[in-house]
Motif scaffolding. Structure first.
Motif, PDB file in Angstrom:
ATOM      1  N   GLN A   1       6.717   5.433   0.676  1.00  0.00           N
ATOM      2  CA  GLN A   1       6.342   4.042   0.405  1.00  0.00           C
ATOM      3  C   GLN A   1       5.748   3.888  -0.990  1.00  0.00           C
ATOM      4  OE1 GLN A   1       7.338   1.526   2.470  1.00  0.00           O
ATOM      5  NE2 GLN A   1       8.324   3.396   3.185  1.00  0.00           N
TER       6      GLN A   1
ATOM      7  N   ASN B   1       7.189   1.671  -4.012  1.00  0.00           N
ATOM      8  CA  ASN B   1       6.362   0.636  -4.642  1.00  0.00           C
ATOM      9  C   ASN B   1       6.432   0.768  -6.164  1.00  0.00           C
ATOM     10  OD1 ASN B   1       5.615  -0.118  -2.078  1.00  0.00           O
ATOM     11  ND2 ASN B   1       3.537   0.713  -2.209  1.00  0.00           N
TER      12      ASN B   1
ATOM     13  N   ASN C   1       3.937  -3.698  -2.321  1.00  0.00           N
ATOM     14  CA  ASN C   1       4.391  -3.288  -0.992  1.00  0.00           C
ATOM     15  C   ASN C   1       5.902  -3.519  -0.897  1.00  0.00           C
ATOM     16  OD1 ASN C   1       5.075  -3.233   1.839  1.00  0.00           O
ATOM     17  ND2 ASN C   1       2.871  -3.291   2.261  1.00  0.00           N
TER      18      ASN C   1
ATOM     19  N   GLN D   1       7.327  -5.374   2.268  1.00  0.00           N
ATOM     20  CA  GLN D   1       6.990  -6.793   2.439  1.00  0.00           C
ATOM     21  C   GLN D   1       7.540  -7.657   1.304  1.00  0.00           C
ATOM     22  OE1 GLN D   1       2.770  -7.205   3.004  1.00  0.00           O
ATOM     23  NE2 GLN D   1       2.734  -5.816   4.773  1.00  0.00           N
TER      24      GLN D   1
END
Length: 290
Positions: A237, A241, A248, A251
């Motif tokens: 992650q 990013n 994020n 999202q």
């Protein structure tokens, strides 16, 4: 976006994201290998007949690469006095650099002048003062993405070179993984600090249009992004990013865009070796003549 609010460097959470990326990518090591291969000869040519040498670092970040370049310069031409100006827009990274200087014995002999501002603010300041200080060696490492006008920026910094000087630009390689990702998803990614993605292709086209002499050296590099394809992986992650310049990744994009990016990362930006996904993060070192 108003000029005073446009982010032109790493600040806040992006500083931590950048440093996390550096730990995983091997980028600085690849850059320094290239520097050790090509710069000693360049330094000797630049310093011929000189008792002092002026260096300008533009977008120097936390100084990890600059410190190594200055150490290499000192070992190559030990009897030449070195002065260094640093232009860096991030106050946090500038503080990191100053702390690095304070604990590096060899750098105590170098005279530093700090300019905590972006490269274009520095350009305006120099032009307003009307008295250009000139330098023997200028380097712009992984920062050309953040300037508004590529041609004007290169023309300005090249104009600061003393005779026989060199301007070194290090940038992502044309056709590499970064180039492929950011140009394929330009609409989604070029929306914050980077509004126009550039690789070595744009820099070289610009140099040709300006009629400047240069030579290019490829810096091969790749890093493991296998974790990026495991949604529960914290490392994956954080890499995603950074690679998409988001706080994020999951999202920030629709499921379709996320899936498309991940497919592109695996199949167009990387190679598979022993079951691992290795992202092509090759760079280009471009040396521009005075």
């Amino acid at each position: 976006m108003a000029e005073e609010t446009k982010q032109t460097c790493y600040e806040g959470s992006s500083v931590q994201s950048f440093q996390f990326y550096l730990q995983h990518s091997g980028e600085h090591e690849a850059i320094l290998k290239c520097a050790h291969d090509i710069l000693p000869g360049e330094f000797q040519r630049i310093a011929a007949g000189k008792s002092s040498l002026g260096v300008l670092g533009v977008g120097s970040g936390g100084g990890e690469v600059d410190a190594q370049l200055l150490t290499l310069l000192q070992s190559t031409i030990p009897n030449v006095l070195i002065t260094t100006d640093i232009v860096e827009g991030s106050a946090a990274l500038s503080d990191n650099f100053k702390a690095l200087v304070a604990k590096t014995a060899s750098l105590q002999k170098v005279q530093f002048v700090w300019h905590v501002m972006g490269s274009e603010a520095y350009e305006k300041q120099v032009k307003a003062n009307g008295d250009k200080e000139r330098f023997d060696f200028i380097h712009m490492i992984q920062m050309i993405y953040y300037v508004e006008n590529l041609s004007n920026t290169i023309k300005f910094y090249q104009s600061l070179l003393k005779s026989n000087g060199k301007l070194m630009i290090i940038v992502e390689a044309a056709g590499g993984g970064w180039d492929t990702l950011w140009k394929t998803y330009k609409k989604e990614l070029c929306v914050h600090a980077i509004t126009e993605y550039r690789s070595s292709g744009e820099v070289i086209a610009c140099l040709k249009s300006l009629g400047l002499k240069y030579e290019e050296h490829v810096i091969p590099n790749s890093f493991d992004i296998t974790e990026c394809f495991t949604p529960s992986s914290g490392t994956g992650q954080r890499l995603l990013n950074f690679m998409t310049a988001q706080d994020n990744f999951h999202q920030s994009f629709t499921p379709e865009i996320r899936a498309g990016m991940l497919d592109l990362l695996r199949n167009k930006c990387s190679t598979i070796k022993d079951g691992r996904v290795l992202f092509n993060s090759s760079l280009s070192c471009i040396l521009i003549h005075a």
